[in-house]
Design a protein around this motif. Structure first.
Motif, PDB file in Angstrom:
ATOM      1  N   SER A  10      -3.890  27.448 -37.008  1.00 57.16           N
ATOM      2  CA  SER A  10      -3.408  27.026 -35.686  1.00 57.16           C
ATOM      3  C   SER A  10      -4.464  27.201 -34.603  1.00 57.16           C
ATOM      4  O   SER A  10      -4.574  26.374 -33.696  1.00 57.16           O
ATOM      5  CB  SER A  10      -2.139  27.788 -35.308  1.00 57.16           C
ATOM      6  OG  SER A  10      -1.079  27.375 -36.127  1.00 57.16           O
ATOM      7  N   ASP A  11      -5.248  28.271 -34.673  1.00 59.41           N
ATOM      8  CA  ASP A  11      -6.308  28.492 -33.680  1.00 59.41           C
ATOM      9  C   ASP A  11      -7.274  27.308 -33.643  1.00 59.41           C
ATOM     10  O   ASP A  11      -7.588  26.781 -32.576  1.00 59.41           O
ATOM     11  CB  ASP A  11      -7.119  29.744 -34.015  1.00 59.41           C
ATOM     12  CG  ASP A  11      -6.326  31.010 -33.874  1.00 59.41           C
ATOM     13  OD1 ASP A  11      -5.117  31.005 -34.157  1.00 59.41           O
ATOM     14  OD2 ASP A  11      -6.919  32.016 -33.469  1.00 59.41           O
TER      15      ASP A  11
ATOM     16  N   VAL B 263      10.286  33.132  -9.708  1.00 57.32           N
ATOM     17  CA  VAL B 263      10.032  33.471 -11.100  1.00 57.32           C
ATOM     18  C   VAL B 263       9.449  32.266 -11.824  1.00 57.32           C
ATOM     19  O   VAL B 263       9.928  31.147 -11.679  1.00 57.32           O
ATOM     20  CB  VAL B 263      11.343  33.925 -11.795  1.00 57.32           C
ATOM     21  CG1 VAL B 263      11.108  34.184 -13.268  1.00 57.32           C
ATOM     22  CG2 VAL B 263      11.900  35.157 -11.117  1.00 57.32           C
ATOM     23  N   VAL B 264       8.394  32.502 -12.587  1.00 61.17           N
ATOM     24  CA  VAL B 264       7.788  31.431 -13.375  1.00 61.17           C
ATOM     25  C   VAL B 264       8.271  31.582 -14.815  1.00 61.17           C
ATOM     26  O   VAL B 264       8.042  32.599 -15.454  1.00 61.17           O
ATOM     27  CB  VAL B 264       6.239  31.519 -13.320  1.00 61.17           C
ATOM     28  CG1 VAL B 264       5.623  30.476 -14.220  1.00 61.17           C
ATOM     29  CG2 VAL B 264       5.755  31.384 -11.895  1.00 61.17           C
ATOM     30  N   TYR B 265       8.968  30.559 -15.288  1.00 57.64           N
ATOM     31  CA  TYR B 265       9.476  30.562 -16.653  1.00 57.64           C
ATOM     32  C   TYR B 265       8.526  29.760 -17.530  1.00 57.64           C
ATOM     33  O   TYR B 265       8.304  28.579 -17.280  1.00 57.64           O
ATOM     34  CB  TYR B 265      10.874  29.944 -16.705  1.00 57.64           C
ATOM     35  CG  TYR B 265      11.883  30.679 -15.861  1.00 57.64           C
ATOM     36  CD1 TYR B 265      12.383  31.906 -16.272  1.00 57.64           C
ATOM     37  CD2 TYR B 265      12.331  30.148 -14.666  1.00 57.64           C
ATOM     38  CE1 TYR B 265      13.316  32.591 -15.506  1.00 57.64           C
ATOM     39  CE2 TYR B 265      13.262  30.822 -13.887  1.00 57.64           C
ATOM     40  CZ  TYR B 265      13.748  32.043 -14.312  1.00 57.64           C
ATOM     41  OH  TYR B 265      14.663  32.706 -13.562  1.00 57.64           O
ATOM     42  N   PRO B 266       7.986  30.368 -18.582  1.00 56.10           N
ATOM     43  CA  PRO B 266       7.041  29.636 -19.426  1.00 56.10           C
ATOM     44  C   PRO B 266       7.730  28.660 -20.371  1.00 56.10           C
ATOM     45  O   PRO B 266       8.947  28.678 -20.530  1.00 56.10           O
ATOM     46  CB  PRO B 266       6.354  30.750 -20.215  1.00 56.10           C
ATOM     47  CG  PRO B 266       7.410  31.802 -20.337  1.00 56.10           C
ATOM     48  CD  PRO B 266       8.176  31.746 -19.033  1.00 56.10           C
ATOM     49  N   THR B 267       6.935  27.834 -20.982  1.00 51.57           N
ATOM     50  CA  THR B 267       7.368  26.989 -22.095  1.00 51.57           C
ATOM     51  C   THR B 267       6.807  27.617 -23.362  1.00 51.57           C
ATOM     52  O   THR B 267       5.619  27.950 -23.420  1.00 51.57           O
ATOM     53  CB  THR B 267       6.829  25.558 -21.932  1.00 51.57           C
ATOM     54  OG1 THR B 267       7.437  24.971 -20.790  1.00 51.57           O
ATOM     55  CG2 THR B 267       7.109  24.711 -23.153  1.00 51.57           C
ATOM     56  N   TYR B 268       7.645  27.812 -24.352  1.00 57.92           N
ATOM     57  CA  TYR B 268       7.209  28.306 -25.649  1.00 57.92           C
ATOM     58  C   TYR B 268       7.027  27.109 -26.576  1.00 57.92           C
ATOM     59  O   TYR B 268       7.956  26.315 -26.749  1.00 57.92           O
ATOM     60  CB  TYR B 268       8.264  29.228 -26.256  1.00 57.92           C
ATOM     61  CG  TYR B 268       8.088  30.698 -25.981  1.00 57.92           C
ATOM     62  CD1 TYR B 268       7.442  31.160 -24.840  1.00 57.92           C
ATOM     63  CD2 TYR B 268       8.600  31.641 -26.856  1.00 57.92           C
ATOM     64  CE1 TYR B 268       7.307  32.508 -24.595  1.00 57.92           C
ATOM     65  CE2 TYR B 268       8.478  32.989 -26.617  1.00 57.92           C
ATOM     66  CZ  TYR B 268       7.825  33.426 -25.493  1.00 57.92           C
ATOM     67  OH  TYR B 268       7.700  34.765 -25.259  1.00 57.92           O
TER      68      TYR B 268
ATOM     69  N   ALA C 101       2.410  31.607 -32.755  1.00 51.16           N
ATOM     70  CA  ALA C 101       2.002  31.350 -34.137  1.00 51.16           C
ATOM     71  C   ALA C 101       2.166  32.621 -34.955  1.00 51.16           C
ATOM     72  O   ALA C 101       2.064  33.734 -34.430  1.00 51.16           O
ATOM     73  CB  ALA C 101       0.544  30.886 -34.183  1.00 51.16           C
ATOM     74  N   ALA C 102       2.413  32.453 -36.231  1.00 45.88           N
ATOM     75  CA  ALA C 102       2.557  33.595 -37.131  1.00 45.88           C
ATOM     76  C   ALA C 102       1.247  34.366 -37.202  1.00 45.88           C
ATOM     77  O   ALA C 102       0.154  33.777 -37.116  1.00 45.88           O
ATOM     78  CB  ALA C 102       2.975  33.125 -38.518  1.00 45.88           C
TER      79      ALA C 102
ATOM     80  N   LEU D 281       0.290  33.616 -28.692  1.00 41.11           N
ATOM     81  CA  LEU D 281       0.970  34.853 -29.067  1.00 41.11           C
ATOM     82  C   LEU D 281       1.066  34.918 -30.580  1.00 41.11           C
ATOM     83  O   LEU D 281       1.498  33.960 -31.223  1.00 41.11           O
ATOM     84  CB  LEU D 281       2.388  34.888 -28.486  1.00 41.11           C
ATOM     85  CG  LEU D 281       2.539  34.821 -26.983  1.00 41.11           C
ATOM     86  CD1 LEU D 281       4.007  34.648 -26.611  1.00 41.11           C
ATOM     87  CD2 LEU D 281       1.975  36.061 -26.342  1.00 41.11           C
ATOM     88  N   ARG D 282       0.682  36.035 -31.149  1.00 37.25           N
ATOM     89  CA  ARG D 282       0.785  36.255 -32.590  1.00 37.25           C
ATOM     90  C   ARG D 282       2.058  37.027 -32.887  1.00 37.25           C
ATOM     91  O   ARG D 282       2.322  38.055 -32.271  1.00 37.25           O
ATOM     92  CB  ARG D 282      -0.414  37.048 -33.100  1.00 37.25           C
ATOM     93  CG  ARG D 282      -1.700  36.281 -33.017  1.00 37.25           C
ATOM     94  CD  ARG D 282      -1.629  35.137 -33.944  1.00 37.25           C
ATOM     95  NE  ARG D 282      -2.905  34.444 -34.025  1.00 37.25           N
ATOM     96  CZ  ARG D 282      -3.137  33.512 -34.892  1.00 37.25           C
ATOM     97  NH1 ARG D 282      -2.218  33.153 -35.758  1.00 37.25           N
ATOM     98  NH2 ARG D 282      -4.285  32.903 -34.905  1.00 37.25           N
TER      99      ARG D 282
END
Length: 192
Positions: A57-58, A7-12, A50-51, A74-75
């Motif tokens: 942010s983009d 399993v690959v766990y992402p970083t947020y 990002a909100a 991710l929005r």
């Protein structure tokens, strides 16, 4: 190889608009440019959060990290808009918390890295809750880096998250002295 290893766990990496995003871009860039490539690989893949109404942010991600940063953006719903009444913010906070619970459940991040925008609060609480309930891997961590501009007092997000994050990083010695009884508080000097 066991299924847990596969399993690959992402970083947020939770972004805010303006200065918060600039600070997180610098921290993420440093994380990815570690001298030992093996150490930077363990944080992959990175998902930036990002909100949905955060347009800056983009541009900042693109400027600092190139296309690699904007590919995994991710929005999400914002917890509270600037100037929003406290009464109506109750509903947007609940909605953002439900959304964050679902995303954390789905992706099971190994690290939630943030630095102060209100957008990060529901994600930290969701990660904390899912880790307690066994949904996140035992090695998962929540790291909050207080904004560089917070010299003497913590931000509202910082005050809400200090009791539950694994590591709370400050940039100024005055904050270290003020919260010296907190075992999760760290001071490494100026990070950038």
């Amino acid at each position: 190889m066991s299924t847990e290893e596969a399993v690959v766990y992402p970083t947020y990496v939770i972004l805010g608009s303006g200065g918060h995003t600039a600070e997180m871009c610098r921290i993420t860039k440093a994380l990815l440019q570690q001298q030992r490539a093996k150490d930077s690989d363990k944080y992959q893949p990175i998902r930036f959060v990002a909100a949905n109404n955060d347009e800056t942010s983009d541009r900042q991600l693109l400027a600092v990290l190139g296309d690699s940063g904007t590919d995994s953006l991710l929005r999400v719903p914002r917890s509270r808009n600037v100037g929003q009444s406290w009464l109506s913010s109750v509903f947007t906070i609940i909605y953002a918390l439900l959304w964050s619970c679902w995303l954390i459940w789905r992706d099971r991040p190994q690290l939630v890295l943030c630095n102060g925008p209100g957008t990060c609060v529901p994600y930290c609480y969701a990660a904390y809750m899912w880790r307690l309930l066994g949904r996140l891997p035992a090695h998962s961590r929540i790291v909050f880096v207080e904004s560089f501009c917070r010299v003497e007092t913590l931000s509202l997000s910082g005050r809400l998250l200090l009791p539950l994050v694994d590591m709370f990083v400050v940039h100024w010695p005055a904050l270290t002295k003020r919260y010296e009884d907190r075992p999760n508080l760290r001071y490494f000097g100026r990070l950038f």
